[in-house]
Structure formats: C-alpha cells, structure tokens
Scaffold this motif. Structure first.
Motif, PDB file in Angstrom:
ATOM      1  N   ARG A 294     -52.510  14.606  22.585  1.00 25.62           N
ATOM      2  CA  ARG A 294     -53.720  13.870  22.208  1.00 25.62           C
ATOM      3  C   ARG A 294     -54.973  14.659  22.563  1.00 25.62           C
ATOM      4  N   LEU A 295     -54.912  15.410  23.649  1.00 26.48           N
ATOM      5  CA  LEU A 295     -56.054  16.227  24.038  1.00 26.48           C
ATOM      6  C   LEU A 295     -56.244  17.392  23.064  1.00 26.48           C
ATOM      7  N   PHE A 296     -55.146  17.982  22.617  1.00 23.90           N
ATOM      8  CA  PHE A 296     -55.229  19.093  21.673  1.00 23.90           C
ATOM      9  C   PHE A 296     -55.979  18.672  20.411  1.00 23.90           C
ATOM     10  N   ARG A 297     -55.746  17.464  19.965  1.00 25.49           N
ATOM     11  CA  ARG A 297     -56.382  16.998  18.738  1.00 25.49           C
ATOM     12  C   ARG A 297     -57.877  16.795  18.908  1.00 25.49           C
TER      13      ARG A 297
ATOM     14  N   ALA B  96     -58.009  22.873  25.440  1.00 27.20           N
ATOM     15  CA  ALA B  96     -56.737  22.377  25.973  1.00 27.20           C
ATOM     16  C   ALA B  96     -55.730  23.499  26.214  1.00 27.20           C
ATOM     17  N   VAL B  97     -56.000  24.700  25.692  1.00 26.98           N
ATOM     18  CA  VAL B  97     -55.049  25.812  25.825  1.00 26.98           C
ATOM     19  C   VAL B  97     -54.841  26.223  27.289  1.00 26.98           C
ATOM     20  N   PRO B  98     -55.903  26.397  28.097  1.00 32.81           N
ATOM     21  CA  PRO B  98     -55.660  26.737  29.513  1.00 32.81           C
ATOM     22  C   PRO B  98     -54.826  25.680  30.235  1.00 32.81           C
ATOM     23  N   LEU B  99     -55.001  24.432  29.844  1.00 33.78           N
ATOM     24  CA  LEU B  99     -54.212  23.353  30.441  1.00 33.78           C
ATOM     25  C   LEU B  99     -52.735  23.539  30.107  1.00 33.78           C
ATOM     26  N   LEU B 100     -52.442  23.862  28.849  1.00 34.09           N
ATOM     27  CA  LEU B 100     -51.058  24.103  28.430  1.00 34.09           C
ATOM     28  C   LEU B 100     -50.459  25.292  29.176  1.00 34.09           C
ATOM     29  N   GLU B 101     -51.213  26.374  29.282  1.00 33.81           N
ATOM     30  CA  GLU B 101     -50.709  27.576  29.943  1.00 33.81           C
ATOM     31  C   GLU B 101     -50.391  27.303  31.413  1.00 33.81           C
TER      32      GLU B 101
END
Length: 317
Positions: A127-130, A136-141
């Motif tokens: 939901r954050l990516f959208r 949101a990419v640093p969060l995913l990494e």
C-alpha cells in the motif's frame, strides 16, 4: 417514507452518495477534548485512540480541524510498541491526507527496532508503494536484509512492485533473491515469476533455470504450470528454457515430462528427442506478420468531395 429493506425494490448493494461533511466549531472542540483525554490515558485508551483515528481519517474534512497529524506523529514515538504497531495501519491514509506528515511518521516508525512494528510495516508495504513509490524502496531494501522470517516473507512478496518503478532494478532484485537461504523468500518469488518472464523473455539472468534447479517442490510446481502453458502459446521460448535446464541437469525435467504425458505423450517424447538432437521440435511459435498501414492522413488517398458527399447521401437513403 424513505426506502429500506422493507421495500421490494430495495437494493442492498446500492451506493449511497456521501454528502459533504462540515466540521462545526463546537463539535470540533468537543472531539479534540475527547481525543486529548484518550491520548493521556493508559495503553488501552491510547489503543482506542488509534482506532478512532482510523475512522476519522476516512473523513478528510476532519483531518485538519481535529489536528490528527500532530497526534499521529506523537503516537509514532509512543513508548508502547503495541500503539506504534497499530498506528502503522493508518500510514496509507495519513500519506493521502498529508504526504509530508506521512513520511515523517514513517521515518519515526521505521527507526524503531521492535519486531511487531517492523512486521506491521512489512504488511502495509504494498500500500505504501502505491502512494510514495521510490520513497518506499529503502524500506523494502531494509526489510529484505532482516533476520526475521515474517518480515522477509512479507517483503519478498512485495518485490513485484518494483517493476512499476524500474524494471532493471526489479529483475536484479529477483535474481538476487533466487539465492536467498530462506525457502519462504524463494517461494514468494513464484508470485511474480510470470511478470518477470513476460518482461524478460530471454531471461539472461537465468532466474527461471536457477529456481527450477533449486528443487523446492512448491517453486517447481508453479514453474511447471507456467512451462506447460508456455509450451502451448510460445514453444520457441519453452525450448530455450528447457535447453538451459538440460545443460545443467537434464534429469530434473522428468517431472515436467510426466505432467506433459497426461496431456499428450507424443509431444513430451518429441521434446525429449529434440533435446537429444534426434529430431525437430513438435511445434514452433507462429510468426505474426505485422502489416503497417498509413500513419497519417497524408498517406491516405482521399476521395473527391463530390464522391464523398454522394456516399454520405446514399448512406442516409
């Protein structure tokens, strides 16, 4: 009387139009007083406060008058991990209402090391990516480097969202996670493997081959389904994929031939002979001939004006 369930024509699925909401001063002050008392209360009262905030965020007209932004930023740093964890669920709506405040709350929550908070962030990552895309990419990494299996499971399920931002980064991340030591991460890649194969039909990173050779039955079952479908619609690409696998370990294709035998034993035998260099593939991908038409009106031979008018007259007769 107004229509309701007592009427035969009542439609329970009808969408009732939502009227605009006006935040009256007296009501706003009363609501603020109540929210302040909840915020000053114990953990259970603060949890109730978060539940109220989740409801109030559905009414954007109340966001500014009730000062929800300040309350949410304070609760992001709450001493109780259960409060902060529950607050994570409100982030998508907060970002919609005030992007800067949402990112500020996200930063506070992301800096917290409690596992429940990090797991909650992983759950809302899609939901954050959208809403915040590259932010949101640093969060995913960070989540993909976690040692918590629950966080890894949720984060690896979100890798597919990268393809909407950068297809090359998406493919590189999928390729990297193929070698991940935890099985749940590799299994979650299966959900995005069709998108990967569509985006990168040549599969220069050998993602599909490595997943197949991994031997995980969950992964192989899904890829086997894709292979059976690929053999029907794109035999050429299917031939490329099984060739790569056969070059590493031909015996691993036995489960694929068994599944194909159920449909058509002759085709599996033909593919096996083709891999051994003893025959032709049973079928090839049909070549689609693209006929280019005129690109502009300049390239089209237009009729004379009188002929065009006569055609229009005949169509109305």
């Amino acid at each position: 009387p107004e229509g309701g369930p007592h009427n035969m024509e009542w439609d329970p699925h009808a969408i009732v139009p939502r009227s605009a909401l006006t935040a009256h001063h007296e009501g706003t002050q009363a609501a603020i007083w109540m929210l302040e008392r909840l915020e000053e209360g114990d953990t259970q009262r603060r949890l109730l406060l978060i539940e109220w905030i989740m409801l109030l965020l559905e009414r954007k007209e109340l966001f500014e008058p009730l000062g929800l932004k300040k309350i949410m930023l304070r609760r992001a740093a709450d001493a109780s991990e259960s409060i902060a964890s529950r607050l994570v669920a409100t982030l998508p709506r907060l970002i919609e209402a005030d992007r800067e405040a949402g990112l500020a709350a996200l930063k506070i929550l992301n800096n917290r090391e409690e596992k429940p908070v990090q797991r909650s962030l992983a759950d809302v990552l899609t939901r954050l990516f959208r809403r915040i895309e590259w932010d949101a990419v640093p969060l995913l990494e960070k989540m993909l480097n976690s040692d918590d299996e629950n966080i890894l499971a949720a984060a690896s399920s979100t890798v597919g969202d990268l393809r909407f931002l950068d297809s090359a980064k998406y493919a590189d991340e999928v390729s990297r996670l193929v070698e991940h030591p935890i099985p749940i991460v590799r299994r979650n890649l299966v959900a995005t493997i069709r998108n990967y194969m569509t985006e990168f039909p040549d599969d220069k990173r050998n993602v599909v081959t490595r997943l197949w050779l991994d031997g995980d039955e969950v992964v192989c079952t899904r890829i086997r389904e894709l292979f059976l479908r690929m053999e029907e619609v794109d035999p050429d690409r299917f031939g490329v994929q099984i060739t790569k696998i056969a070059e590493n370990d031909k015996s691993t294709l036995s489960s694929l031939w068994e599944a194909m035998n159920v449909r058509n034993s002759n085709r599996s035998e033909s593919w096996i002979k083709w891999l051994d260099g003893k025959g032709k593939p049973p079928t090839t991908t049909p070549k689609t001939v693209v006929v280019e038409g005129p690109q502009t009106n300049i390239e089209v031979e237009l009729p004379e004006l009188d002929d065009a008018l006569n055609t229009l007259d005949e169509s109305y007769e």
